[in-house]
Design a protein around this motif. Structure first.
Motif, PDB file in Angstrom:
ATOM      1  N   ALA A  52     -93.224 -56.681 -16.910  1.00 44.42           N
ATOM      2  CA  ALA A  52     -93.227 -56.810 -18.285  1.00 44.42           C
ATOM      3  C   ALA A  52     -92.618 -58.018 -18.943  1.00 44.42           C
ATOM      4  CB  ALA A  52     -92.527 -55.759 -18.973  1.00 44.42           C
ATOM      5  N   GLN A  53     -91.802 -59.010 -18.017  1.00 46.05           N
ATOM      6  CA  GLN A  53     -90.858 -60.131 -18.789  1.00 46.05           C
ATOM      7  C   GLN A  53     -91.652 -61.464 -18.404  1.00 46.05           C
ATOM      8  OE1 GLN A  53     -89.170 -57.441 -17.092  1.00 46.05           O
ATOM      9  NE2 GLN A  53     -88.756 -56.615 -19.236  1.00 46.05           N
ATOM     10  N   GLY A  54     -93.006 -61.270 -17.666  1.00 45.38           N
ATOM     11  CA  GLY A  54     -93.746 -62.391 -17.036  1.00 45.38           C
ATOM     12  C   GLY A  54     -93.387 -62.977 -15.917  1.00 45.38           C
ATOM     13  N   ASN A  55     -92.565 -62.272 -15.376  1.00 48.18           N
ATOM     14  CA  ASN A  55     -92.141 -62.698 -13.946  1.00 48.18           C
ATOM     15  C   ASN A  55     -93.010 -62.531 -12.858  1.00 48.18           C
ATOM     16  OD1 ASN A  55     -89.552 -63.682 -14.737  1.00 48.18           O
ATOM     17  ND2 ASN A  55     -88.945 -61.456 -14.930  1.00 48.18           N
ATOM     18  N   VAL A  56     -93.254 -63.298 -11.700  1.00 50.13           N
ATOM     19  CA  VAL A  56     -94.117 -62.742 -10.834  1.00 50.13           C
ATOM     20  C   VAL A  56     -93.653 -61.810  -9.731  1.00 50.13           C
ATOM     21  CG1 VAL A  56     -95.276 -63.765  -8.595  1.00 50.13           C
ATOM     22  CG2 VAL A  56     -94.915 -65.356 -10.701  1.00 50.13           C
ATOM     23  N   SER A  75    -102.002 -54.220 -16.496  1.00 49.88           N
ATOM     24  CA  SER A  75    -102.147 -55.534 -17.284  1.00 49.88           C
ATOM     25  C   SER A  75    -103.525 -56.529 -16.958  1.00 49.88           C
ATOM     26  CB  SER A  75    -101.134 -56.157 -17.367  1.00 49.88           C
ATOM     27  OG  SER A  75    -101.151 -57.483 -18.023  1.00 49.88           O
ATOM     28  N   SER A  76    -103.910 -56.281 -15.349  1.00 54.74           N
ATOM     29  CA  SER A  76    -104.914 -57.152 -15.222  1.00 54.74           C
ATOM     30  C   SER A  76    -106.171 -56.381 -15.458  1.00 54.74           C
ATOM     31  CB  SER A  76    -104.784 -57.517 -13.562  1.00 54.74           C
ATOM     32  OG  SER A  76    -103.436 -58.019 -13.271  1.00 54.74           O
ATOM     33  N   LEU A  77    -106.078 -55.177 -15.578  1.00 57.72           N
ATOM     34  CA  LEU A  77    -107.327 -54.516 -15.713  1.00 57.72           C
ATOM     35  C   LEU A  77    -107.501 -54.172 -17.235  1.00 57.72           C
ATOM     36  CD1 LEU A  77    -107.395 -51.926 -12.670  1.00 57.72           C
ATOM     37  CD2 LEU A  77    -108.848 -53.816 -12.958  1.00 57.72           C
ATOM     38  N   ASN A  78    -106.574 -54.635 -18.094  1.00 58.28           N
ATOM     39  CA  ASN A  78    -106.533 -54.503 -19.323  1.00 58.28           C
ATOM     40  C   ASN A  78    -106.463 -52.767 -19.792  1.00 58.28           C
ATOM     41  OD1 ASN A  78    -106.569 -55.301 -22.012  1.00 58.28           O
ATOM     42  ND2 ASN A  78    -108.759 -54.889 -22.483  1.00 58.28           N
ATOM     43  N   VAL A  79    -105.449 -52.233 -19.109  1.00 59.53           N
ATOM     44  CA  VAL A  79    -105.510 -50.575 -19.104  1.00 59.53           C
ATOM     45  C   VAL A  79    -103.798 -50.489 -19.550  1.00 59.53           C
ATOM     46  CG1 VAL A  79    -105.295 -48.450 -18.230  1.00 59.53           C
ATOM     47  CG2 VAL A  79    -107.069 -50.277 -17.462  1.00 59.53           C
ATOM     48  N   ALA A  80    -103.671 -49.755 -20.624  1.00 60.74           N
ATOM     49  CA  ALA A  80    -102.340 -49.551 -21.045  1.00 60.74           C
ATOM     50  C   ALA A  80    -101.399 -48.841 -20.151  1.00 60.74           C
ATOM     51  CB  ALA A  80    -102.451 -48.643 -22.296  1.00 60.74           C
ATOM     52  N   VAL A  81    -100.401 -48.754 -20.005  1.00 57.15           N
ATOM     53  CA  VAL A  81     -99.342 -48.370 -18.812  1.00 57.15           C
ATOM     54  C   VAL A  81     -98.017 -47.958 -19.591  1.00 57.15           C
ATOM     55  CG1 VAL A  81     -98.525 -50.396 -17.962  1.00 57.15           C
ATOM     56  CG2 VAL A  81     -98.309 -48.302 -16.660  1.00 57.15           C
ATOM     57  N   ASP A  82     -97.463 -46.736 -19.449  1.00 58.59           N
ATOM     58  CA  ASP A  82     -96.105 -46.220 -19.963  1.00 58.59           C
ATOM     59  C   ASP A  82     -95.800 -45.242 -18.762  1.00 58.59           C
ATOM     60  OD1 ASP A  82     -94.231 -46.265 -21.705  1.00 58.59           O
ATOM     61  OD2 ASP A  82     -95.223 -44.677 -22.827  1.00 58.59           O
ATOM     62  N   TYR A  83     -94.347 -45.248 -18.979  1.00 58.03           N
ATOM     63  CA  TYR A  83     -93.523 -44.139 -18.074  1.00 58.03           C
ATOM     64  C   TYR A  83     -92.811 -43.127 -18.968  1.00 58.03           C
ATOM     65  CZ  TYR A  83     -90.304 -42.521 -14.800  1.00 58.03           C
ATOM     66  OH  TYR A  83     -89.529 -41.814 -13.828  1.00 58.03           O
ATOM     67  N   LEU A 140     -98.291 -53.907 -36.744  1.00 56.65           N
ATOM     68  CA  LEU A 140     -97.999 -52.778 -35.651  1.00 56.65           C
ATOM     69  C   LEU A 140     -97.576 -53.199 -34.451  1.00 56.65           C
ATOM     70  CD1 LEU A 140    -101.401 -50.815 -36.528  1.00 56.65           C
ATOM     71  CD2 LEU A 140     -99.031 -50.671 -37.752  1.00 56.65           C
ATOM     72  N   GLU A 141     -96.524 -52.371 -33.955  1.00 57.54           N
ATOM     73  CA  GLU A 141     -95.943 -53.040 -32.657  1.00 57.54           C
ATOM     74  C   GLU A 141     -96.177 -51.832 -31.466  1.00 57.54           C
ATOM     75  OE1 GLU A 141     -91.971 -53.632 -33.907  1.00 57.54           O
ATOM     76  OE2 GLU A 141     -92.420 -55.200 -34.984  1.00 57.54           O
ATOM     77  N   PRO A 142     -97.317 -51.834 -30.962  1.00 53.09           N
ATOM     78  CA  PRO A 142     -97.640 -50.781 -29.979  1.00 53.09           C
ATOM     79  C   PRO A 142     -96.750 -51.064 -28.607  1.00 53.09           C
ATOM     80  CG  PRO A 142     -99.574 -52.200 -30.240  1.00 53.09           C
ATOM     81  CD  PRO A 142     -98.547 -52.575 -31.432  1.00 53.09           C
ATOM     82  N   ASN A 143     -96.183 -52.415 -28.479  1.00 53.65           N
ATOM     83  CA  ASN A 143     -95.572 -52.872 -27.226  1.00 53.65           C
ATOM     84  C   ASN A 143     -96.363 -52.481 -26.038  1.00 53.65           C
ATOM     85  OD1 ASN A 143     -93.291 -53.415 -28.721  1.00 53.65           O
ATOM     86  ND2 ASN A 143     -92.551 -51.432 -29.169  1.00 53.65           N
ATOM     87  N   GLY A 144     -97.495 -52.461 -26.037  1.00 56.47           N
ATOM     88  CA  GLY A 144     -98.152 -52.308 -24.576  1.00 56.47           C
ATOM     89  C   GLY A 144     -98.445 -51.293 -24.026  1.00 56.47           C
ATOM     90  N   LYS A 145     -97.920 -50.147 -24.690  1.00 54.94           N
ATOM     91  CA  LYS A 145     -97.926 -48.810 -24.119  1.00 54.94           C
ATOM     92  C   LYS A 145     -99.254 -47.657 -24.601  1.00 54.94           C
ATOM     93  CE  LYS A 145     -94.054 -47.738 -26.380  1.00 54.94           C
ATOM     94  NZ  LYS A 145     -92.770 -46.874 -26.868  1.00 54.94           N
TER      95      LYS A 145
END
Length: 220
Positions: A52-56, A75-83, A140-145
């Protein structure tokens, strides 16, 4: 409604989370290996796995199976993910229940005055309402979730032209809301996006405007 389905054969997935998530969890210690030889391809193209921070991040091999980081794969598949810490679950794609857009975001331009938050006699509690300009925007801020945005918009007096863009100004959706549409729901794919901007315009006649309820516009 389309569902996002991820098929994984012979490869498991792991999800990175904060250390506090693991308190009291049913964990078993293992010995595994970071596997720098594994390459991941999406539609034939090699992708770099990032957190999430852009680290490998690197795949892990354990007992003959290779485990990939869930967030990076999503992220690679353009699918939202959340915990979901409450149920200890990793969530891919659309949520079962909608989450109001104002649930975890403060809208400083939002109106909460009951005299101004009504549309067709129904009070929506918190809205973005603009009748003083010929157009503006809000973020709007969905934050990738979330996978989808369901934005409700009503036109006041005259038609409203809408453009919804990502942070790089890529157009995600363009639509027109007419007065006769009433409260129109606009569906937008926002998978993996941290924020999106809603740009609107309408006739500058002093009688027109836009009404967006923040309590019934939602993410899934």
């Amino acid at each position: 409604m389309k569902k996002t389905i991820v098929s994984i054969v012979g490869i498991s997935m792991i999800f990175s989370a904060a250390a506090g998530v693991y308190a009291g969890a049913n964990l078993q210690e293992i010995k595994a290996y970071l596997n720098n030889d594994i390459k991941v391809k999406v539609n034939g193209n090699v992708v770099q796995l990032l957190d999430a921070q852009g680290n490998v991040v690197t795949p892990i091999t354990y007992d003959g199976s290779t485990y990939l980081p869930a967030r990076a794969i999503a992220s690679s598949l353009n699918v939202a993910v959340d915990y979901d810490a409450e149920s200890n679950s990793v969530l891919f794609g659309e949520k079962v229940e909608g989450i109001p857009v104002n649930a975890d975001q403060t809208f400083y331009q939002a109106i909460k005055d009951p005299d101004l938050t009504k549309y067709k006699s129904k009070d929506y509690g918190e809205v973005i309402k603009d009748t003083k300009s010929s157009g503006s925007n809000f973020t709007l801020e969905p934050n990738g979730k979330y996978q989808k945005l369901y934005l409700q918009v009503a036109a006041i007096g005259s038609d409203v032209e809408l453009k919804i863009q990502d942070k790089d100004s890529k157009l995600l959706k363009q639509d027109t809301v007419t007065v006769n549409d009433g409260l129109k729901t606009i569906e937008v794919n926002i998978a993996g996006l941290g924020d999106v901007t809603v740009i609107y315009s309408y006739k500058s006649d002093g009688k027109s405007g836009i009404f967006v309820p923040l309590t019934t516009s939602y993410y899934k």
